[in-house]
Design a protein around this motif. Structure first.
Motif, mmCIF file in Angstrom:
data_model
loop_
_atom_site.group_PDB
_atom_site.id
_atom_site.type_symbol
_atom_site.label_atom_id
_atom_site.label_comp_id
_atom_site.label_asym_id
_atom_site.label_seq_id
_atom_site.Cartn_x
_atom_site.Cartn_y
_atom_site.Cartn_z
ATOM 1 N N ASP A 96 -3.200 22.218 3.795
ATOM 2 C CA ASP A 96 -2.009 21.761 3.254
ATOM 3 C C ASP A 96 -0.558 21.959 3.318
ATOM 4 O OD1 ASP A 96 -4.212 20.143 1.653
ATOM 5 O OD2 ASP A 96 -4.552 21.661 -0.378
ATOM 6 N N THR A 97 -0.148 22.649 4.070
ATOM 7 C CA THR A 97 1.317 22.804 4.412
ATOM 8 C C THR A 97 2.066 21.910 5.318
ATOM 9 O OG1 THR A 97 0.350 23.185 6.887
ATOM 10 C CG2 THR A 97 0.126 24.868 5.357
ATOM 11 N N ARG A 98 1.344 20.517 4.826
ATOM 12 C CA ARG A 98 2.040 19.539 5.562
ATOM 13 C C ARG A 98 1.381 18.289 4.491
ATOM 14 N NH1 ARG A 98 4.618 19.180 10.360
ATOM 15 N NH2 ARG A 98 3.576 17.503 11.321
ATOM 16 N N PHE A 99 2.685 17.309 4.656
ATOM 17 C CA PHE A 99 2.427 16.743 3.661
ATOM 18 C C PHE A 99 3.067 14.892 4.924
ATOM 19 C CE2 PHE A 99 3.953 13.197 0.645
ATOM 20 C CZ PHE A 99 3.590 13.054 -0.614
ATOM 21 N N MET A 100 2.184 13.561 4.664
ATOM 22 C CA MET A 100 2.427 12.724 4.985
ATOM 23 C C MET A 100 2.168 11.197 3.927
ATOM 24 S SD MET A 100 -0.011 10.569 7.889
ATOM 25 C CE MET A 100 -0.990 10.278 7.203
ATOM 26 N N TYR A 101 3.495 10.776 3.555
ATOM 27 C CA TYR A 101 3.181 9.083 2.518
ATOM 28 C C TYR A 101 3.795 8.697 3.856
ATOM 29 C CZ TYR A 101 5.602 6.660 -0.822
ATOM 30 O OH TYR A 101 6.226 5.801 -1.545
ATOM 31 N N TYR A 120 1.422 -1.087 0.154
ATOM 32 C CA TYR A 120 0.176 -0.271 0.164
ATOM 33 C C TYR A 120 1.089 1.480 0.332
ATOM 34 C CZ TYR A 120 -3.377 -3.524 1.970
ATOM 35 O OH TYR A 120 -4.328 -4.600 1.936
ATOM 36 N N LEU A 121 0.650 1.933 -0.620
ATOM 37 C CA LEU A 121 0.794 3.946 -0.238
ATOM 38 C C LEU A 121 -0.171 4.589 0.406
ATOM 39 C CD1 LEU A 121 3.492 4.274 -4.245
ATOM 40 C CD2 LEU A 121 4.020 3.582 -1.199
ATOM 41 N N ARG A 122 -0.289 5.352 0.675
ATOM 42 C CA ARG A 122 -1.248 6.664 1.026
ATOM 43 C C ARG A 122 -0.216 7.474 1.444
ATOM 44 N NH1 ARG A 122 -4.158 4.272 5.877
ATOM 45 N NH2 ARG A 122 -5.996 3.422 3.556
ATOM 46 N N TRP A 123 -0.926 8.825 0.548
ATOM 47 C CA TRP A 123 -0.285 9.883 0.520
ATOM 48 C C TRP A 123 -1.345 10.744 1.669
ATOM 49 C CZ3 TRP A 123 1.377 11.803 -4.882
ATOM 50 C CH2 TRP A 123 2.099 10.537 -5.146
#
Length: 177
Positions: free
Chosen positions: A83-88, A74-77
């Motif tokens: 919208d200032t932070r990103f999680m992968y 799995y991948l999850r974005w």
């Protein structure tokens, strides 16, 4: 094969873990291997990350096996905090070192960019400097402290094989009716 659900607690301290090429080798858990990256998005770049998601989805329509070398489950974005932070999050069958080396090689060979290019501090030379890519991932990795698997330690290839067998068996039983 024992398929009893299991959980493993991952230690906070990693000094005692085997050291790989790029740092501690986190243990394989019932959920296999994986990592979570949380990083700041470059100002105004959230839409570019979303667009990259569309680009990746379209590329996978053209070649469903594009990411196969990564042995992914799995991948999850996730974009969050306005919208200032990103999680992968990625769950895969190889250890961290192999996954990141394979990812750099795959994207460099395919001439594909990465959504990570829209993150603060991501190295511009990541395609020719895998160590910088790996350093970024390690610095932004937020290790889990427990991982659970309903079907523990099963690889993506084993799951696909079981599903092919199930499909073939169902087809055979349908023909008998």
């Amino acid at each position: 094969m024992d398929i009893t659900p299991q959980a493993v607690v991952i230690p906070k301290e990693t000094d005692h873990l085997e050291q790989g090429k790029y740092g501690p080798v986190f243990p394989r858990t019932p959920a296999c291997y994986g990592f979570t990256i949380i990083a700041d998005v470059k100002p105004g770049r959230a839409e570019a990350i979303r667009n990259h998601g569309h680009t990746l989805a379209k590329a996978l329509e053209g070649d469903p096996h594009l990411l196969a070398p990564l042995k992914l489950h799995y991948l999850r974005w996730v974009l969050f905090d306005d919208d200032t932070r990103f999680m992968y999050q990625g769950i895969f069958d190889t250890d961290f070192d192999k996954y990141t080396e394979d990812a750099v090689a795959l994207f460099s060979r395919a001439g594909v960019s990465t959504a990570f290019e829209n993150l603060e501090g991501f190295p511009e030379d990541w395609k020719t400097n895998p160590d910088a890519f790996i350093r970024f991932v390690r610095e932004h990795h937020c290790p889990s402290f427990i991982e659970y698997g309903e079907y523990p330690y099963v690889t993506a290839d084993e799951i696909k094989k079981a599903l092919r067998i199930k499909s073939s068996l169902s087809e055979m039983l349908d023909q008998l009716q």
